[in-house]
Structures are given as C-alpha cells and as structure tokens.
Design a protein around this motif. Structure first.
Motif, PDB file in Angstrom:
ATOM      1  N   ILE A 245     -23.404  37.343  59.909  1.00 22.83           N
ATOM      2  CA  ILE A 245     -23.772  38.725  59.596  1.00 22.83           C
ATOM      3  C   ILE A 245     -24.211  39.398  60.887  1.00 22.83           C
ATOM      4  O   ILE A 245     -25.030  38.861  61.643  1.00 22.83           O
ATOM      5  CB  ILE A 245     -24.901  38.784  58.556  1.00 22.83           C
ATOM      6  CG1 ILE A 245     -24.483  38.057  57.273  1.00 22.83           C
ATOM      7  CG2 ILE A 245     -25.260  40.242  58.242  1.00 22.83           C
ATOM      8  CD1 ILE A 245     -25.579  38.000  56.218  1.00 22.83           C
ATOM      9  N   MET A 246     -23.672  40.586  61.141  1.00 25.99           N
ATOM     10  CA  MET A 246     -23.976  41.354  62.343  1.00 25.99           C
ATOM     11  C   MET A 246     -24.493  42.735  61.941  1.00 25.99           C
ATOM     12  O   MET A 246     -24.267  43.202  60.820  1.00 25.99           O
ATOM     13  CB  MET A 246     -22.722  41.519  63.203  1.00 25.99           C
ATOM     14  CG  MET A 246     -21.958  40.233  63.485  1.00 25.99           C
ATOM     15  SD  MET A 246     -22.809  39.159  64.637  1.00 25.99           S
ATOM     16  CE  MET A 246     -22.656  40.130  66.140  1.00 25.99           C
ATOM     17  N   GLU A 247     -25.154  43.419  62.863  1.00 23.18           N
ATOM     18  CA  GLU A 247     -25.497  44.818  62.628  1.00 23.18           C
ATOM     19  C   GLU A 247     -24.223  45.643  62.496  1.00 23.18           C
ATOM     20  O   GLU A 247     -24.110  46.532  61.660  1.00 23.18           O
ATOM     21  CB  GLU A 247     -26.363  45.360  63.766  1.00 23.18           C
ATOM     22  CG  GLU A 247     -27.750  44.761  63.836  1.00 23.18           C
ATOM     23  CD  GLU A 247     -28.566  45.120  62.602  1.00 23.18           C
ATOM     24  OE1 GLU A 247     -29.076  46.249  62.527  1.00 23.18           O
ATOM     25  OE2 GLU A 247     -28.666  44.255  61.696  1.00 23.18           O
ATOM     26  N   TYR A 248     -23.265  45.327  63.322  1.00 20.79           N
ATOM     27  CA  TYR A 248     -21.931  45.941  63.264  1.00 20.79           C
ATOM     28  C   TYR A 248     -20.973  44.928  63.858  1.00 20.79           C
ATOM     29  O   TYR A 248     -21.384  43.962  64.522  1.00 20.79           O
ATOM     30  CB  TYR A 248     -21.873  47.272  64.032  1.00 20.79           C
ATOM     31  CG  TYR A 248     -22.273  47.157  65.489  1.00 20.79           C
ATOM     32  CD1 TYR A 248     -21.330  47.001  66.489  1.00 20.79           C
ATOM     33  CD2 TYR A 248     -23.624  47.201  65.858  1.00 20.79           C
ATOM     34  CE1 TYR A 248     -21.700  46.894  67.820  1.00 20.79           C
ATOM     35  CE2 TYR A 248     -24.000  47.088  67.177  1.00 20.79           C
ATOM     36  CZ  TYR A 248     -23.043  46.935  68.159  1.00 20.79           C
ATOM     37  OH  TYR A 248     -23.406  46.816  69.478  1.00 20.79           O
ATOM     38  N   VAL A 249     -19.690  45.106  63.611  1.00 21.48           N
ATOM     39  CA  VAL A 249     -18.688  44.148  64.074  1.00 21.48           C
ATOM     40  C   VAL A 249     -17.699  44.848  64.991  1.00 21.48           C
ATOM     41  O   VAL A 249     -17.171  45.920  64.652  1.00 21.48           O
ATOM     42  CB  VAL A 249     -17.938  43.501  62.888  1.00 21.48           C
ATOM     43  CG1 VAL A 249     -16.854  42.560  63.396  1.00 21.48           C
ATOM     44  CG2 VAL A 249     -18.909  42.751  61.990  1.00 21.48           C
ATOM     45  N   PHE A 250     -17.465  44.266  66.150  1.00 19.35           N
ATOM     46  CA  PHE A 250     -16.454  44.753  67.090  1.00 19.35           C
ATOM     47  C   PHE A 250     -15.223  43.876  66.908  1.00 19.35           C
ATOM     48  O   PHE A 250     -15.170  42.741  67.376  1.00 19.35           O
ATOM     49  CB  PHE A 250     -16.994  44.666  68.509  1.00 19.35           C
ATOM     50  CG  PHE A 250     -16.072  45.210  69.573  1.00 19.35           C
ATOM     51  CD1 PHE A 250     -15.277  46.319  69.331  1.00 19.35           C
ATOM     52  CD2 PHE A 250     -16.011  44.621  70.827  1.00 19.35           C
ATOM     53  CE1 PHE A 250     -14.440  46.840  70.302  1.00 19.35           C
ATOM     54  CE2 PHE A 250     -15.181  45.121  71.814  1.00 19.35           C
ATOM     55  CZ  PHE A 250     -14.385  46.230  71.549  1.00 19.35           C
ATOM     56  N   ASN A 251     -14.226  44.395  66.185  1.00 14.94           N
ATOM     57  CA  ASN A 251     -13.037  43.612  65.828  1.00 14.94           C
ATOM     58  C   ASN A 251     -11.988  43.630  66.936  1.00 14.94           C
ATOM     59  O   ASN A 251     -10.829  43.988  66.731  1.00 14.94           O
ATOM     60  CB  ASN A 251     -12.422  44.155  64.531  1.00 14.94           C
ATOM     61  CG  ASN A 251     -13.265  43.842  63.325  1.00 14.94           C
ATOM     62  OD1 ASN A 251     -13.646  42.697  63.111  1.00 14.94           O
ATOM     63  ND2 ASN A 251     -13.578  44.858  62.531  1.00 14.94           N
ATOM     64  N   TYR A 252     -12.430  43.255  68.119  1.00 17.46           N
ATOM     65  CA  TYR A 252     -11.506  43.159  69.254  1.00 17.46           C
ATOM     66  C   TYR A 252     -11.555  41.741  69.773  1.00 17.46           C
ATOM     67  O   TYR A 252     -12.624  41.184  70.008  1.00 17.46           O
ATOM     68  CB  TYR A 252     -11.910  44.139  70.361  1.00 17.46           C
ATOM     69  CG  TYR A 252     -11.071  43.998  71.619  1.00 17.46           C
ATOM     70  CD1 TYR A 252      -9.870  44.676  71.741  1.00 17.46           C
ATOM     71  CD2 TYR A 252     -11.471  43.165  72.665  1.00 17.46           C
ATOM     72  CE1 TYR A 252      -9.083  44.541  72.874  1.00 17.46           C
ATOM     73  CE2 TYR A 252     -10.691  43.022  73.795  1.00 17.46           C
ATOM     74  CZ  TYR A 252      -9.499  43.722  73.907  1.00 17.46           C
ATOM     75  OH  TYR A 252      -8.726  43.563  75.027  1.00 17.46           O
ATOM     76  N   ASN A 253     -10.397  41.148  69.938  1.00 19.62           N
ATOM     77  CA  ASN A 253     -10.321  39.781  70.450  1.00 19.62           C
ATOM     78  C   ASN A 253      -9.212  39.738  71.483  1.00 19.62           C
ATOM     79  O   ASN A 253      -8.031  39.852  71.152  1.00 19.62           O
ATOM     80  CB  ASN A 253     -10.044  38.802  69.307  1.00 19.62           C
ATOM     81  CG  ASN A 253     -10.200  37.359  69.735  1.00 19.62           C
ATOM     82  OD1 ASN A 253     -10.954  37.051  70.658  1.00 19.62           O
ATOM     83  ND2 ASN A 253      -9.486  36.466  69.076  1.00 19.62           N
ATOM     84  N   TYR A 254      -9.576  39.609  72.764  1.00 21.31           N
ATOM     85  CA  TYR A 254      -8.592  39.676  73.840  1.00 21.31           C
ATOM     86  C   TYR A 254      -7.652  38.483  73.795  1.00 21.31           C
ATOM     87  O   TYR A 254      -8.081  37.336  73.714  1.00 21.31           O
ATOM     88  CB  TYR A 254      -9.291  39.739  75.198  1.00 21.31           C
ATOM     89  CG  TYR A 254      -8.324  39.615  76.361  1.00 21.31           C
ATOM     90  CD1 TYR A 254      -7.428  40.642  76.638  1.00 21.31           C
ATOM     91  CD2 TYR A 254      -8.290  38.468  77.154  1.00 21.31           C
ATOM     92  CE1 TYR A 254      -6.520  40.531  77.678  1.00 21.31           C
ATOM     93  CE2 TYR A 254      -7.400  38.360  78.199  1.00 21.31           C
ATOM     94  CZ  TYR A 254      -6.512  39.387  78.462  1.00 21.31           C
ATOM     95  OH  TYR A 254      -5.617  39.277  79.495  1.00 21.31           O
ATOM     96  N   ASP A 255      -6.347  38.776  73.839  1.00 20.50           N
ATOM     97  CA  ASP A 255      -5.308  37.757  73.968  1.00 20.50           C
ATOM     98  C   ASP A 255      -4.565  38.004  75.262  1.00 20.50           C
ATOM     99  O   ASP A 255      -4.123  39.133  75.526  1.00 20.50           O
ATOM    100  CB  ASP A 255      -4.307  37.823  72.805  1.00 20.50           C
ATOM    101  CG  ASP A 255      -4.795  37.093  71.582  1.00 20.50           C
ATOM    102  OD1 ASP A 255      -5.539  36.110  71.752  1.00 20.50           O
ATOM    103  OD2 ASP A 255      -4.443  37.489  70.463  1.00 20.50           O
TER     104      ASP A 255
END
Length: 487
Positions: A245-255
């Motif tokens: 659980i996060m305050e907000y989620v950064f849905n970025y995952n570098y490939d």
C-alpha cells in the motif's frame, strides 16, 4: 512422471555424493516452446514441518532468473539456517536433507493435456565444473487445479503489486478444477477489504492514514485458499498475492530500449513541432500516477514528486557524435538544427525524425520511501531509473504564433503572400556587384503581401551600392494594410 497441472511442485532428490554441490540450476527445455506446451515459471520451495503437519512454502525471489532458478550450496544452507531461526517460535522447523523443491507454473494459457515438456537440471560440484551432472526430466502435462486472484489492469512489479491508499481495483478469480464455493480468502490487514462474487471482485484500500515506519510501503498479503476432496483426500492449494500500500503509485517501470512517452507532446517517441516554434521540455508523468484526488495530503505529495522530478531530471541532445546538455541558465546556438535557451528549444529548420541526425533524452532517478517516491540525487543501487529518448519532427507552419524562420537573404526575398515570418539571425543584403559576381538575384524592395514579419530583435543590414528600378527605397516597396511588421 506426470506434470500435474499447470501449477505444481517438483521434488528433486540428490544422492549423498551429489547433495553437497557448488551450484544447482533448473531451466526450461527447448520442448517447452513447442505448440501445446508452455514455458514454466520456477519458484523455490521448502518443506515446513510443524505440529499440524507438513506444508510446502515458496520464496519467489530466491535464485530466480529469466529462464529458471540457480543457487549455490552456501546460499541454500544460509537460507535454511535463516528460516530455521525464524520458525523456532512457531515450533516448526526446516532442514536440507538432499531434497530440493521447485514450484512451477506453466505460463501458456493454451497448454494441452498430454503434451510432453521437460526441465533441464544441472548440478556443478566446483566452479566452472568441466563435467557437471546434467539431466533432463521428461514430463507430460496433465491439466490440474488452481485458484488465484489477478488484477484486471495492473502488472506486478518484482514479486508484488503496488496499490494506492483510498483507491479501489477490479480483480478476477481464475480457477481450474475448483468451484468458487471451494475458495476462500485470508487478509490480515484492516487497510484492505475484498468484496464480490461470480469470479469478479473489488479490492478496496482504506483511506485511513498509514504509518510506513521508513519502509517502502505497507506490506499486505491476500491468500487464496482452495479446498476439495480428491480420492478421499483433501487437496489444498494456496496462492499468496503480495501487496504494497502506497500513498500514491507511480506506474512506471523502466525497460532497457523501451522509450515510454513521458515527455509533453511525445507520441511513439516523436514530438511534432513547427519550425521556429519555441517548445518547452517538460516531463509528462501524471498519466503514470495512480492516487485518490480527494485526500489532500496525497495530492500535495503527488505535486511535490512531479515538481521535483520535472525540475531535477537531466535533458540532453545528441547531434551525430556530439552530446549537448540542455539545462536552465544555458543558451545553445552552435548547431544548425535548433536553438535552446534553458529548457526552451526552438527548431530552426525542417527535419524528418527518421533522418536520425539528432535526438534528445531525459534521465532521472527516484527512490521509494515511506509510501511515496522521491527524486534521487545520485544513482544508488536502490534508485529506480526514469529514462526515454525522443526526436523532433519539424514541419513548416505559418501562423502568428508559429512563424516560418528567415535565416538567409534567399529566405528573405523568397517570402510568400499571406505567410508569417520571423528573423532568426541578422540578414545582410548583398550589394549589386556581389549579386552579379555570384549569379544571385539582385535585391529590389519587396512587394509581396506577407501576413507579418517579426524582426525578433535582429537586423536587416545594407552595405555597398544597390541598383533599384523603383523610386521607393527600403525593405518593402509597398506594405499591405493588414501586414504586421514588428521588431
């Protein structure tokens, strides 16, 4: 040997001579890529003995790599020692007795009953063992039973899902060999609730404030338990989903090699801009952020993160073999393709992005801490990378806000009716003798009814003698009433 279903457990017994090894490795055999088969995901498992019986537990990140699992004997014994210490209070124990347990899951959704598959097992007894023990286990798929929850529109990062405080998510119960009445869920947290039925569920994260105690996020597990009687014995299958659980989620995952559109106006790696039109470089990461906009403290945290990333990332331009830093307070005017003043970049000539003469990049790093994200000032081992590359596609566009650039005498005398123009440098008008000597068109005052010309604080310079066939001397012989001239 039969592979009981798309999920299952392998028990690999090593004789006493082989039980002490240097490295153990299990991978997919080439057969597993054939039609009707499937590549397996492997997860290390261990046998746990307690007063209530024997269970098999998994550790998702132990020894895992893309095509299998590999670990040393020391890593294995260290793991068992750590597990033993943790389980003393539960009156349970684990020990290595020459048996290695590997849980597997066949990824393909169209695996067919009876299809042959195989796993390759390699045991080395010394580093760079010239004669390792190599064996291939020939198996047959027999579609079995499973039950698990999956997110409808969220991907796992590492071995967990990241969810935001105060946000709800849709999940689906995937099953084979069970009825939904055979399935139950266990959640040991007041911050998570699960409702629904008929295969569709809603996971709701509470808005209640959370103390993260310096951890990345607040860890919660949802255990899906499926039970049924098979051959007068109870079959129990458990699947554990780990959440943070996060305050907000950064849905970025570098490939590596994948350029996400994280820059304003970027689409499939390209920014379309008019020649002469100033363009401000800005990150556009809001679409990657997931949060509840009705929680003021969360909105502030999101704003602070976006601001810190936007103001701190590194922008670069690459022109052939040259790298140029584009940064606040720096002016760049020493190339033929663009000017930059701070983060404002102005393309000065038409350019097709497929030419690959120049392009840009943006790079930064961030860390996860206390349920949020922070810009990282250095590339530590815990920092996550944000990076993309992009190109300009520069086209002509004649408007008041996006005029056509004028960079030469030829551009000046070639201005067309009803078009907007802007000087991008001082223009010298060659005298009559020079034009005759160089077979150039001699200058005469302009009569074209352009829409407008912005001097942009540059000058039109006359030097020498000119021969005009009109008594009206100046840059323009006549100026249309609607034409706008400014400097």
């Amino acid at each position: 040997m039969k592979l009981l279903g798309r999920t299952g457990l392998l028990e690999i017994s090593l004789n006493p001579v082989e039980a002490v090894f240097e490295t153990f490795t299990i991978t997919n055999n080439a057969k597993n890529s054939a039609p009707g088969a499937g590549l397996a995901n492997f997860i290390f498992a261990y046998e746990k003995v307690s007063g209530t019986g024997v269970t098999y537990e998994t550790i998702s990140d132990f020894g895992s790599f893309e095509n299998g699992i590999s670990f040393t004997y020391k890593e294995l014994t260290d793991l068992y020692a750590k597990l033993s210490a943790q389980m003393l209070q539960d009156n349970a124990f684990v020990t290595y007795k020459g048996k290695i347990y590997i849980s597997y899951y066949m990824i393909a959704s169209n695996v067919q009953d009876g299809t042959p598959v195989a796993f390759d097992i390699t045991v080395e007894h010394s580093k760079n063992d010239p004669d390792p023990l190599v064996t291939t286990k020939e198996l047959t798929i027999k579609v079995g039973s499973y039950a698990r929850l999956v997110f409808d529109d969220k991907e796992m990062i590492g071995d967990a899902y990241y969810v935001a405080r105060g946000v709800s998510y849709n999940l689906t119960l995937e099953m084979f060999g069970f009825l939904e009445s055979d399935v139950s869920f266990s959640i040991q947290s007041k911050f998570i609730s699960l409702t629904g039925g008929n295969g569709k569920y809603v996971l709701t994260v509470s808005q209640e404030p959370i103390e993260y105690a310096g951890n990345d996020g607040y860890e919660v597990e949802i255990v899906t338990v499926a039970r049924k009687i098979v051959d007068n014995q109870q079959l129990v299958i458990e699947n554990t989903m780990k959440l943070y659980i996060m305050e907000y989620v950064f849905n970025y995952n570098y490939d590596e090699g994948i350029n996400e559109d994280i820059v304003r106006s970027m689409h499939n790696g390209v920014i379309s801009v008019a020649v002469g039109e100033p363009f401000t470089l800005e990150l556009a990461i809001n679409s990657y952020l997931e949060y509840n906009p009705n929680i003021p403290s969360v909105v502030r945290a999101v704003s602070e993160f976006v601001s810190s990333m936007t103001n701190s990332v590194n922008w670069r331009a690459y022109i052939l073999d040259e790298t140029i830093n584009i940064e606040r307070g720096r002016v760049v005017r020493d190339n033929a393709y663009f000017y930059s003043d701070g983060l404002v970049v102005t393309p000065i000539r038409i350019y097709d992005h497929t030419s690959n003469i120049y392009h840009f990049s943006v790079e930064g790093r961030y860390v996860i801490r206390d349920g949020g994200y922070q810009f990282a000032t250095s590339a530590t081992q815990f920092a996550n990378r944000i990076y993309t590359e992009f190109s300009f596609d520069v086209h002509n566009q004649s408007t008041h806000d996006s005029p056509i650039p004028v960079e030469s005498y030829e551009d000046l005398i070639g201005m067309e009716q009803d078009q907007w123009y802007i000087l991008l440098r001082n223009i010298e008008i060659p005298d009559y003798a020079y034009t005759q000597a160089h077979q150039m068109e001699a200058f005469r005052p302009l009569t074209t009814a352009i829409a407008g010309l912005d001097g942009n604080n540059y000058q039109i310079i006359y030097s020498g003698e000119y021969v005009f066939d009109t008594p009206k001397v100046g840059l323009f012989e006549t100026v249309n009433e609607q034409t706008i001239l400014q400097n």
